[in-house]
Write an enzyme that holds these catalytic residues in place. Structure first.
Site, short mmCIF file in Angstrom:
data_model
loop_
_atom_site.label_atom_id
_atom_site.label_comp_id
_atom_site.label_asym_id
_atom_site.label_seq_id
_atom_site.Cartn_x
_atom_site.Cartn_y
_atom_site.Cartn_z
N GLN A 125 0.83 -1.21 0.00
CA GLN A 125 0.00 0.00 0.00
C GLN A 125 0.87 1.26 0.00
OE1 GLN A 125 -2.21 0.71 3.61
NE2 GLN A 125 -3.81 1.84 2.57
N TYR A 127 0.20 4.79 0.44
CA TYR A 127 -0.68 5.89 0.84
C TYR A 127 0.10 6.98 1.58
CZ TYR A 127 -5.42 4.17 -0.27
OH TYR A 127 -6.58 3.80 -0.89
N SER A 128 0.55 6.67 2.81
CA SER A 128 1.16 7.68 3.67
C SER A 128 2.47 8.22 3.09
CB SER A 128 1.43 7.10 5.06
OG SER A 128 0.23 6.80 5.72
N GLU A 244 -10.57 -1.42 5.11
CA GLU A 244 -9.40 -1.64 5.96
C GLU A 244 -9.76 -1.47 7.44
OE1 GLU A 244 -4.89 0.14 6.74
OE2 GLU A 244 -6.25 1.17 5.37
N SER A 383 -5.92 7.73 11.78
CA SER A 383 -5.79 7.78 13.24
C SER A 383 -7.17 7.80 13.91
CB SER A 383 -4.98 9.00 13.66
OG SER A 383 -5.73 10.18 13.50
#
Length: 398
Positions: A125, A127-128, A244, A383
């Protein structure tokens, strides 16, 4: 809600239990899911389930799903937690897979879904980013169109187990002039062996190599790897995150964790008596069980909704918040039970030949590393603070 299993459901449970007992790889028993496992070990059970047709129970039947009822899915999770199996990793099965069969074209479905089902392709993944974690829409990785390719440049971080990746799904900015930062983002599939893509390890505080940085320098990706429409990637990203977050809750695994905690507390002495007889400690376990039972009912309602054709909604945020908080409290209680033996710097004394031997009860050896590692659960997948904002906006209109 009727929690009694029907005769058919009991028969299904027995079938699942027998299949796991007879087919789960013997070399994996007792290992659990750890970052130090090999790629082959991570995928072994997934591939066995793929052959059986049980690797993607939540997918629609037309794409290889089982067609199980919510109760059967619940039983499946319970029995795998009971056997402490290493389940198929979520990146393909629970994340990019649903995006592909929902928003991808027929060619993309034919190319990618079989490898996800069978456990022959490892997905990562993207993403961040260093400056875009909870504020994911602030990402800066760019994908510039050049004929029939995109040229991607940027950096992703905290990419779990990317050292094993075959393919990755990346969020990239394709329109830097968009008025809102959520606009102008696209969802692109990238071959992890592409020239210009480099995976660099990040060693976590528990000493494990679980996460990575991924650097992309002039990585050329065919336009055919774009999922859905260009600049609509934020829609697909949110859809993926809902799936997710539902999986992060880990109710069945937490139930097994509490059983282990009770076993530990029954055998660990506190002032000459079992720790379980310590009222304060016993109260903490009981409160944890109460909270987990409430979460379990929420998960069952979510499963029922999915079977009725409803995608994961706000329940995914609730499951994510409470599930990760329970997981963290569970590791805290194991750490408390271990006491001084859990010290991460007190693993054993040097012996002849340079070998060291752990000190104290066996359960204590991984108490601190597990505690440290589980600090991340309330952050990844969005978060918990962000999840509370999502709930406030949708339910309370704030």
């Amino acid at each position: 809600m009727n929690l009694e299993f029907s005769p058919e459901e009991i028969a299904f449970r027995d079938e699942v239990r027998t299949f796991i007992e007879e087919n789960y790889p013997k070399e994996l028993k007792g290992k659990g899911s750890r970052e130090d496992l090999s790629k082959e070990e991570f995928l072994a059970w997934h591939q066995i389930l793929g052959e059986k047709g049980w690797s993607v129970p939540s997918w629609p039947v037309e794409y290889g799903g089982t067609g199980w009822t919510p109760t059967q899915k619940y039983i499946w999770s319970e029995e795998n937690a009971r056997a402490d199996t290493i389940m198929p990793l979520p990146f393909g099965v629970a994340m990019v897979g649903p995006v592909i069969y929902t928003f991808g074209n027929e060619e993309q479905k034919a190319k990618h879904l079989p490898g996800i089902r069978n456990g022959t392709v490892w997905w990562s993944q993207g993403y961040s980013e260093p400056g875009a974690g909870s504020d994911l829409a602030g990402l800066k990785t760019t994908a510039v169109r050049d004929g029939d390719h995109y040229v991607i440049n940027g950096q992703k971080t905290w990419t779990t187990l990317a050292q094993h990746g075959d393919w990755g799904f990346f969020l990239c900015r394709t329109d830097p002039t968009a008025k809102k930062k959520q606009e102008g983002i696209s969802f692109i599939l990238v071959d992890m062996n592409s020239p210009g893509l480099e995976v660099k390890p990040i060693i976590t505080v528990d000493g494990g190599h679980e996460v990575n940085e991924v650097w992309l320098t002039d990585v050329r990706v065919p336009v055919e790897n774009l999922i859905g429409e260009e600049n609509k990637g934020w829609t697909y990203a949110k859809f993926l995150l809902q799936h997710e977050r539902s999986g992060i809750a880990g109710v069945a695994r937490s139930k097994r964790g509490i059983e282990r905690l009770r076993e530990i507390a029954a055998n660990q002495l506190d002032n000459g008596k079992p720790l379980l007889e310590n009222k304060d400690f016993a109260d903490k376990i009981s409160q944890l069980e109460i909270d987990l039972t409430a979460l379990e009912f929420t998960e069952l309602r979510s499963l029922a909704g999915e079977s009725a054709g409803k995608g994961p909604g706000l329940e995914s945020s609730l499951l994510k918040i409470k599930g990760t908080e329970i997981q963290q409290r569970l590791t805290e209680l194991v750490l408390e039970a271990a006491g001084n033996y859990a010290s991460p710097y007190f693993r054993g004394f040097p012996e002849e030949g340079g070998n060291t031997f752990p000190i104290g009860p066996e359960f204590a050896h991984q108490a601190a590393p597990t505690y440290f590692n589980m600090r991340k659960t309330s952050i990844y997948g969005g978060s918990n603070e962000i999840q509370r904002n999502i709930i406030a906006k949708a339910v309370l209109g704030l």
